[in-house]
Enzyme design. Structure first.
Site, mmCIF file in Angstrom:
data_model
loop_
_atom_site.group_PDB
_atom_site.id
_atom_site.type_symbol
_atom_site.label_atom_id
_atom_site.label_comp_id
_atom_site.label_asym_id
_atom_site.label_seq_id
_atom_site.Cartn_x
_atom_site.Cartn_y
_atom_site.Cartn_z
ATOM 1 N N ARG A 1 13.075 5.036 12.462
ATOM 2 C CA ARG A 1 11.756 5.676 12.455
ATOM 3 C C ARG A 1 10.947 5.267 13.693
ATOM 4 O O ARG A 1 11.513 4.838 14.690
ATOM 5 C CB ARG A 1 11.064 5.342 11.127
ATOM 6 C CG ARG A 1 11.877 5.853 9.925
ATOM 7 C CD ARG A 1 11.192 5.555 8.617
ATOM 8 N NE ARG A 1 9.908 6.263 8.531
ATOM 9 C CZ ARG A 1 8.968 5.992 7.611
ATOM 10 N NH1 ARG A 1 9.179 5.032 6.714
ATOM 11 N NH2 ARG A 1 7.848 6.666 7.605
ATOM 12 N N PRO B 1 0.790 -1.226 0.000
ATOM 13 C CA PRO B 1 0.000 0.000 0.000
ATOM 14 C C PRO B 1 0.827 1.283 0.000
ATOM 15 O O PRO B 1 1.858 1.379 0.677
ATOM 16 C CB PRO B 1 -0.823 -0.099 1.286
ATOM 17 C CG PRO B 1 -0.149 -1.129 2.110
ATOM 18 C CD PRO B 1 0.506 -2.072 1.156
ATOM 19 N N ASN B 2 0.317 2.233 -0.771
ATOM 20 C CA ASN B 2 0.849 3.600 -0.887
ATOM 21 C C ASN B 2 2.137 3.702 -1.699
ATOM 22 O O ASN B 2 2.609 4.805 -1.968
ATOM 23 C CB ASN B 2 1.045 4.241 0.500
ATOM 24 C CG ASN B 2 -0.265 4.299 1.266
ATOM 25 O OD1 ASN B 2 -1.232 4.866 0.769
ATOM 26 N ND2 ASN B 2 -0.317 3.697 2.434
ATOM 27 N N HIS C 1 12.732 -2.517 2.175
ATOM 28 C CA HIS C 1 12.201 -1.237 2.644
ATOM 29 C C HIS C 1 13.084 -0.126 2.123
ATOM 30 O O HIS C 1 14.317 -0.202 2.243
ATOM 31 C CB HIS C 1 12.137 -1.190 4.176
ATOM 32 C CG HIS C 1 11.247 -2.250 4.716
ATOM 33 N ND1 HIS C 1 9.883 -2.229 4.516
ATOM 34 C CD2 HIS C 1 11.520 -3.387 5.375
ATOM 35 C CE1 HIS C 1 9.363 -3.311 5.060
ATOM 36 N NE2 HIS C 1 10.331 -4.034 5.574
ATOM 37 N N GLU D 1 12.546 -9.246 1.482
ATOM 38 C CA GLU D 1 11.786 -8.086 1.948
ATOM 39 C C GLU D 1 12.622 -6.822 1.712
ATOM 40 O O GLU D 1 13.807 -6.802 2.040
ATOM 41 C CB GLU D 1 11.511 -8.276 3.444
ATOM 42 C CG GLU D 1 10.668 -7.216 4.083
ATOM 43 C CD GLU D 1 10.487 -7.476 5.587
ATOM 44 O OE1 GLU D 1 10.234 -8.628 5.986
ATOM 45 O OE2 GLU D 1 10.620 -6.516 6.347
ATOM 46 N N TYR E 1 11.044 8.871 1.394
ATOM 47 C CA TYR E 1 11.074 7.814 0.366
ATOM 48 C C TYR E 1 11.805 8.222 -0.917
ATOM 49 O O TYR E 1 11.970 7.389 -1.804
ATOM 50 C CB TYR E 1 9.635 7.370 0.032
ATOM 51 C CG TYR E 1 8.940 6.760 1.234
ATOM 52 C CD1 TYR E 1 9.298 5.500 1.692
ATOM 53 C CD2 TYR E 1 7.949 7.450 1.923
ATOM 54 C CE1 TYR E 1 8.691 4.938 2.811
ATOM 55 C CE2 TYR E 1 7.328 6.897 3.046
ATOM 56 C CZ TYR E 1 7.704 5.645 3.479
ATOM 57 O OH TYR E 1 7.114 5.088 4.586
ATOM 58 N N ALA F 1 3.208 -0.871 4.815
ATOM 59 C CA ALA F 1 2.700 -0.890 6.200
ATOM 60 C C ALA F 1 2.292 -2.290 6.660
ATOM 61 O O ALA F 1 2.324 -2.588 7.863
ATOM 62 C CB ALA F 1 1.523 0.069 6.330
ATOM 63 N N ARG G 1 5.089 10.961 -2.578
ATOM 64 C CA ARG G 1 4.756 10.616 -1.191
ATOM 65 C C ARG G 1 5.967 10.880 -0.280
ATOM 66 O O ARG G 1 7.005 10.221 -0.432
ATOM 67 C CB ARG G 1 4.416 9.129 -1.142
ATOM 68 C CG ARG G 1 4.219 8.581 0.227
ATOM 69 C CD ARG G 1 4.248 7.055 0.234
ATOM 70 N NE ARG G 1 3.962 6.582 1.561
ATOM 71 C CZ ARG G 1 4.276 5.366 1.997
ATOM 72 N NH1 ARG G 1 4.856 4.500 1.196
ATOM 73 N NH2 ARG G 1 4.003 5.023 3.226
ATOM 74 N N ASN H 1 8.133 -5.400 -1.181
ATOM 75 C CA ASN H 1 8.008 -4.314 -0.211
ATOM 76 C C ASN H 1 6.559 -4.320 0.279
ATOM 77 O O ASN H 1 5.659 -3.823 -0.407
ATOM 78 C CB ASN H 1 8.355 -2.956 -0.818
ATOM 79 C CG ASN H 1 8.370 -1.865 0.248
ATOM 80 O OD1 ASN H 1 7.802 -2.035 1.323
ATOM 81 N ND2 ASN H 1 9.000 -0.749 -0.063
HETATM 82 C C1 DHK Z 1 7.137 1.654 3.242
HETATM 83 C C2 DHK Z 1 5.996 1.968 3.926
HETATM 84 O O1 DHK Z 1 4.897 2.350 3.274
HETATM 85 C C3 DHK Z 1 5.953 1.958 5.393
HETATM 86 O O2 DHK Z 1 4.660 1.631 5.881
HETATM 87 C C4 DHK Z 1 6.992 1.056 6.011
HETATM 88 C C5 DHK Z 1 8.326 1.093 3.919
HETATM 89 C C6 DHK Z 1 8.362 1.335 5.393
HETATM 90 C C7 DHK Z 1 9.587 1.464 3.164
HETATM 91 O O3 DHK Z 1 10.513 2.055 3.734
HETATM 92 O O4 DHK Z 1 9.699 1.134 1.981
HETATM 93 O O5 DHK Z 1 7.026 1.249 7.394
#
Ligand code: DHK
Length: 147
Positions: free
Chosen positions: A107, A10-11, A100, A98, A23, A77, A18, A74
């Site tokens: 964080r 998500p997102n 991130h 995995e 990011y 959340a 974002r 990835n």
């Molecule tokens: C991406 C997200 O959307 C967060 O919810 C994670 C992760 C971290 C990232 O760093 O890619 O906590």
């Protein structure tokens, strides 16, 4: 031919706009292109899928069995909450790395625990989009028996 799936939660469709301070400026397409390029360098192929919905991600992991040799994931959340995704990873015989983008350990405390890490092959954390390339490289080289 070796096939990779790059799976994003998500997102992550909003990457680039974002929270760029966390990011970065790169987009989801940039992340996917990094994996595709890395795959091509190893005469492999990569497909990509992103969803904001937990069940869709469970479906994608289940459907990866027999179709993909490895998954770069990835979970965003859902990393921190999802027993369903953990069980899906455990249920299939496909290695998952995995990823991130941000350094989750710098964080909020709720980001510092991964429900999925114990059932993944490994993790790449905090290195920005290049983490997708490193995860792909780790999988591809393991298939080639080099590492
Ligand atoms: C991406 C997200 O959307 C967060 O919810 C994670 C992760 C971290 C990232 O760093 O890619 O906590």
């Amino acid at each position: 031919m070796t096939r990779l799936l790059v799976l994003n939660g998500p997102n992550l469709n909003l990457l680039g706009k974002r929270e760029p301070g966390i990011y970065g400026q790169g987009t989801l397409k940039d992340a996917v292109d990094l994996v595709k390029e890395t795959a091509e360098e190893h005469e492999a192929e990569a497909d990509a899928y992103q969803s904001n919905h937990e069940g869709d991600l469970v479906d994608a992991i289940q459907q990866a069995e027999g179709k993909y040799d490895g998954i770069i994931f990835n979970p965003a959340a859902y990393t921190h909450t999802s027993i369903a995704l953990r069980d899906a990873i455990s249920a299939v015989d496909v290695p998952v790395v995995e990823v991130h983008i941000s350094n989750v350990h710098q964080r909020e405390s709720f980001r510092q625990h991964s429900m999925l890490a114990p059932v993944c092959k490994g993790q790449v954390v905090g290195l920005g989009l290049i983490g997708y390339r490193l995860a792909a490289l780790a999988l591809l080289e393991s298939f080639e028996g080099r590492r």
